[in-house]
Scaffold this motif. Structure first.
Motif, mmCIF file in Angstrom:
data_model
loop_
_atom_site.group_PDB
_atom_site.id
_atom_site.type_symbol
_atom_site.label_atom_id
_atom_site.label_comp_id
_atom_site.label_asym_id
_atom_site.label_seq_id
_atom_site.Cartn_x
_atom_site.Cartn_y
_atom_site.Cartn_z
ATOM 1 N N TYR A 185 -4.444 6.084 -13.397
ATOM 2 C CA TYR A 185 -3.456 7.116 -13.717
ATOM 3 C C TYR A 185 -4.156 8.457 -13.934
ATOM 4 C CZ TYR A 185 -0.143 3.285 -14.397
ATOM 5 O OH TYR A 185 0.655 2.191 -14.199
ATOM 6 N N PRO A 186 -3.425 9.574 -13.798
ATOM 7 C CA PRO A 186 -4.041 10.881 -14.038
ATOM 8 C C PRO A 186 -4.353 11.093 -15.519
ATOM 9 C CG PRO A 186 -1.692 11.126 -13.493
ATOM 10 C CD PRO A 186 -2.013 9.667 -13.360
ATOM 11 N N LYS A 187 -5.176 12.102 -15.806
ATOM 12 C CA LYS A 187 -5.415 12.517 -17.193
ATOM 13 C C LYS A 187 -4.099 13.038 -17.778
ATOM 14 C CE LYS A 187 -10.200 14.056 -16.449
ATOM 15 N NZ LYS A 187 -11.067 15.263 -16.364
ATOM 16 N N PRO A 188 -3.997 13.135 -19.112
ATOM 17 C CA PRO A 188 -2.753 13.635 -19.723
ATOM 18 C C PRO A 188 -2.316 15.000 -19.181
ATOM 19 C CG PRO A 188 -4.170 12.691 -21.408
ATOM 20 C CD PRO A 188 -4.959 12.668 -20.136
ATOM 21 N N PHE A 237 -4.716 7.565 -8.562
ATOM 22 C CA PHE A 237 -5.355 6.910 -7.417
ATOM 23 C C PHE A 237 -4.714 5.543 -7.223
ATOM 24 C CE2 PHE A 237 -8.534 10.015 -8.371
ATOM 25 C CZ PHE A 237 -9.245 10.226 -7.202
ATOM 26 N N THR A 238 -4.498 5.178 -5.978
ATOM 27 C CA THR A 238 -4.118 3.801 -5.671
ATOM 28 C C THR A 238 -5.415 3.042 -5.442
ATOM 29 O OG1 THR A 238 -2.077 4.517 -4.620
ATOM 30 C CG2 THR A 238 -2.831 2.298 -4.126
ATOM 31 N N VAL A 239 -5.602 1.993 -6.221
ATOM 32 C CA VAL A 239 -6.836 1.203 -6.196
ATOM 33 C C VAL A 239 -6.516 -0.154 -5.565
ATOM 34 C CG1 VAL A 239 -8.673 0.231 -7.620
ATOM 35 C CG2 VAL A 239 -7.558 2.361 -8.319
ATOM 36 N N THR A 240 -7.382 -0.627 -4.670
ATOM 37 C CA THR A 240 -7.151 -1.928 -4.052
ATOM 38 C C THR A 240 -8.384 -2.794 -4.212
ATOM 39 O OG1 THR A 240 -5.788 -0.797 -2.394
ATOM 40 C CG2 THR A 240 -6.324 -3.097 -1.980
ATOM 41 N N LEU A 241 -8.175 -3.997 -4.724
ATOM 42 C CA LEU A 241 -9.252 -4.988 -4.850
ATOM 43 C C LEU A 241 -9.162 -5.939 -3.664
ATOM 44 C CD1 LEU A 241 -11.503 -6.519 -6.415
ATOM 45 C CD2 LEU A 241 -9.661 -7.763 -7.602
ATOM 46 N N ILE A 271 -11.543 -0.292 -3.634
ATOM 47 C CA ILE A 271 -11.463 1.056 -3.076
ATOM 48 C C ILE A 271 -10.366 1.830 -3.807
ATOM 49 C CG2 ILE A 271 -12.235 0.272 -0.783
ATOM 50 C CD1 ILE A 271 -9.382 0.868 0.234
ATOM 51 N N ALA A 272 -10.431 3.157 -3.735
ATOM 52 C CA ALA A 272 -9.414 3.993 -4.382
ATOM 53 C C ALA A 272 -9.134 5.218 -3.525
ATOM 54 C CB ALA A 272 -9.891 4.419 -5.773
ATOM 55 N N LEU A 273 -7.843 5.502 -3.315
ATOM 56 C CA LEU A 273 -7.410 6.679 -2.559
ATOM 57 C C LEU A 273 -6.551 7.563 -3.451
ATOM 58 C CD1 LEU A 273 -7.956 4.526 -0.178
ATOM 59 C CD2 LEU A 273 -6.381 5.931 1.142
ATOM 60 N N PRO A 274 -6.729 8.896 -3.362
ATOM 61 C CA PRO A 274 -6.002 9.814 -4.250
ATOM 62 C C PRO A 274 -4.537 10.002 -3.848
ATOM 63 C CG PRO A 274 -7.321 11.062 -2.693
ATOM 64 C CD PRO A 274 -7.645 9.613 -2.459
ATOM 65 N N SER A 331 0.821 -1.221 0.000
ATOM 66 C CA SER A 331 0.000 0.000 0.000
ATOM 67 C C SER A 331 0.849 1.263 0.000
ATOM 68 C CB SER A 331 -0.956 0.015 1.191
ATOM 69 O OG SER A 331 -0.258 -0.168 2.388
ATOM 70 N N ILE A 332 0.758 2.010 -1.101
ATOM 71 C CA ILE A 332 1.628 3.171 -1.228
ATOM 72 C C ILE A 332 0.985 4.433 -0.682
ATOM 73 C CG2 ILE A 332 2.907 2.228 -3.185
ATOM 74 C CD1 ILE A 332 1.322 4.185 -4.962
ATOM 75 N N ASN A 333 -0.329 4.380 -0.414
ATOM 76 C CA ASN A 333 -0.904 5.504 0.326
ATOM 77 C C ASN A 333 -1.801 4.981 1.432
ATOM 78 O OD1 ASN A 333 -3.053 4.725 -1.238
ATOM 79 N ND2 ASN A 333 -3.296 6.661 -2.293
ATOM 80 N N LEU A 334 -1.947 5.792 2.448
ATOM 81 C CA LEU A 334 -2.600 5.368 3.677
ATOM 82 C C LEU A 334 -3.546 6.458 4.150
ATOM 83 C CD1 LEU A 334 0.766 4.335 5.309
ATOM 84 C CD2 LEU A 334 -0.990 2.698 4.674
ATOM 85 N N ALA A 335 -4.479 6.072 5.024
ATOM 86 C CA ALA A 335 -5.386 7.046 5.632
ATOM 87 C C ALA A 335 -4.725 7.598 6.889
ATOM 88 C CB ALA A 335 -6.709 6.386 5.968
#
Length: 474
Positions: free
Chosen positions: A204-207, A238-242, A229-232, A53-57
């Protein structure tokens, strides 16, 4: 700054992750000689995220620790506020469920690597703190207060000794293993896995660098027995986790083995997420599937020699966003005990464990509760009614009512156990009253009508707490 009784005391910390680097910084500020040994390379020089997990709450309890070490403004610059859950249903409909009826209460998405790097940099500003990387702890002799390490590069093994050793080396702690294998004292240990695992993906972000979906929310796709779930992140991604079962249900990690079935699964269950994830297949097959477990153990310390802290003592599943916050709060609680008993390590360790363990047991149980809430209950109509009512009560009576989520996440001055007991009773009270038709959630209620509901909720909560007390449940 607190004065020490013995400035020459040497403290060895095993593990330079979030908890270890924060602890090293705080003990360095207190004047101790601190040596930290970390098995991984220096994350400031090498990218070592690898599906972890590269981002956390990050929320109030964690921030309490950041305030303690004087880094609040620096950490704030790494944060993205998330005001609530953005719920995505199967048809692509979206609705937001705020975390609190009080506008100043929200959680933050923060980069694990950026926060860890900041803490390492700040710790190393102290001449009495030294951090060594690529040094794996093999075992700890807790009677002699020594630790055996292996240098990853040279393969040489060496022993370090110290006045005390604190292990912040995570769920796979080498020192906890040494406690267990040493059989020198009665050591209890439990490791319980969910039937679900998790896999990290990304949007990924927009161009032009913008976010493809709403930035200031924790996005969740609840599907009953599984969820996404997805965190910005600050870079627009966004980091998305299934979160998915290993072997149950029509789709599970054991049968999502080729591109066609993965695409079929996402098209059926998460079509709006798939639309912004052209990289899905690449991520899915490149990133590992990892287990989700809870670790509890006792005791955390051996005499005045050694202590387990953070995930090494109490690893939890990630569904309350409290893993890092709980480990940071460990440092705050430990620091407070040091203020009272500095110079007597055995008393410090005993007092710390006595006050802290009941709270870490509580957040472990709450995190499993929230797993079921997030994947299933948030899409349930009666749960949505309950949340709507709680938001209204918090907004109308900000000083009189806090939901269980608010008690755990935003009320950092009460312990997790107290928050759990009161929060669970409130949940039960509201659900009972809604089910029996004793209260309504009409949108146009006056403050007087809401006040009547609040009094009913308080009475029912008190009755449930009393029943639980008589039954010995609290």
């Amino acid at each position: 700054m607190t004065k020490m009784k013995n400035k020459q005391q040497n403290i060895l910390i095993i593990g330079a992750g979030l908890c270890g680097s924060l602890l090293a910084l705080r003990l360095g500020q207190r004047g101790y000689n601190v040596s930290v040994y970390e098995m991984r390379p220096d994350l400031r020089k090498v990218d070592i995220s690898a599906g972890r997990s590269i981002n956390l709450a990050f929320s109030n309890r964690g921030n309490k620790a950041i305030k303690l070490v004087g880094l609040e403004e620096k950490v704030k610059s790494l944060c993205i506020p998330m005001n609530g859950r953005m719920i995505h249903d199967e048809h692509g409909n979206i609705f937001q469920s705020n975390y609190s009826g009080r506008t100043h209460e929200y959680i933050n998405s923060i980069s694990r690597g950026d926060l860890n790097a900041l803490l390492l940099n700040e710790a190393e500003k102290h001449k009495n703190v030294n951090i060594y990387f690529d040094k794996k702890c093999k075992s700890v002799d807790f009677e002699k207060t020594t630790a055996l390490f292996e240098d990853y590069k040279t393969k040489d093994q060496f022993v370090e000794d110290a006045d005390i050793i604190i292990a912040t080396d995570g769920a796979g702690s080498a020192m906890r293993k040494s406690y267990y294998l040493g059989k020198k004292f009665l050591f209890s240990f439990s490791q319980a896995y969910l039937t679900h695992g998790y896999k990290e993906l990304s949007i990924y972000p927009k161009p032009n660098g913008d976010y493809k979906i709403h930035k200031n929310a924790l996005h969740i796709w609840p599907r009953g027995s599984f969820m996404l779930i997805a965190l910005p992140n600050l870079d627009g991604s966004f980091t998305v986790t299934l979160f998915l079962s290993y072997d149950e249900g029509q789709y599970n990690f054991n049968n999502l083995t080729n591109e066609d079935i993965v695409l079929e699964f996402f098209q059926k269950e998460f079509p709006d997420a798939l639309a912004v994830m052209p990289n899905l297949l690449e991520d899915f097959f490149a990133n590992p599937t990892a287990p989700l477990g809870t670790i509890k153990c006792s005791p955390w310390h051996y005499k005045g020699n050694t202590l387990l802290m953070g995930d090494a003592a109490h690893a939890i599943v990630p569904f309350y966003g409290q893993g890092m916050n709980a480990s940071f709060e460990d440092v705050v609680e430990f620091d407070a005990v040091l203020d009272k008993h500095e110079g007597d390590w055995e008393t410090v360790f005993k007092a710390y464990e006595k006050t802290r363990k009941k709270d870490t047991n509580a957040i472990a149980d709450l995190a499993i509760d929230n797993f079921h809430e997030m994947k299933d209950h948030v899409a349930n109509p009666i749960f949505q009614e309950k949340r709507k009512l709680e938001m209204a009560l918090e907004k109308a009576f900000p000083n009189e009512y806090s939901s269980k989520y608010s008690l755990v996440t935003f009320n950092e001055h009460i312990g997790y156990r107290k928050a759990m007991i009161k929060g669970r009773a409130q949940d039960k009270a509201i659900l009972n009253l809604l089910t029996d038709g004793d209260i309504s959630t009409a949108l146009d209620m006056t403050k007087e009508e809401l006040k009547t509901i609040l009094e009913k909720v308080k009475q029912e909560t008190t009755a449930i707490l009393e029943d639980d007390r008589i039954a010995g449940l609290k």
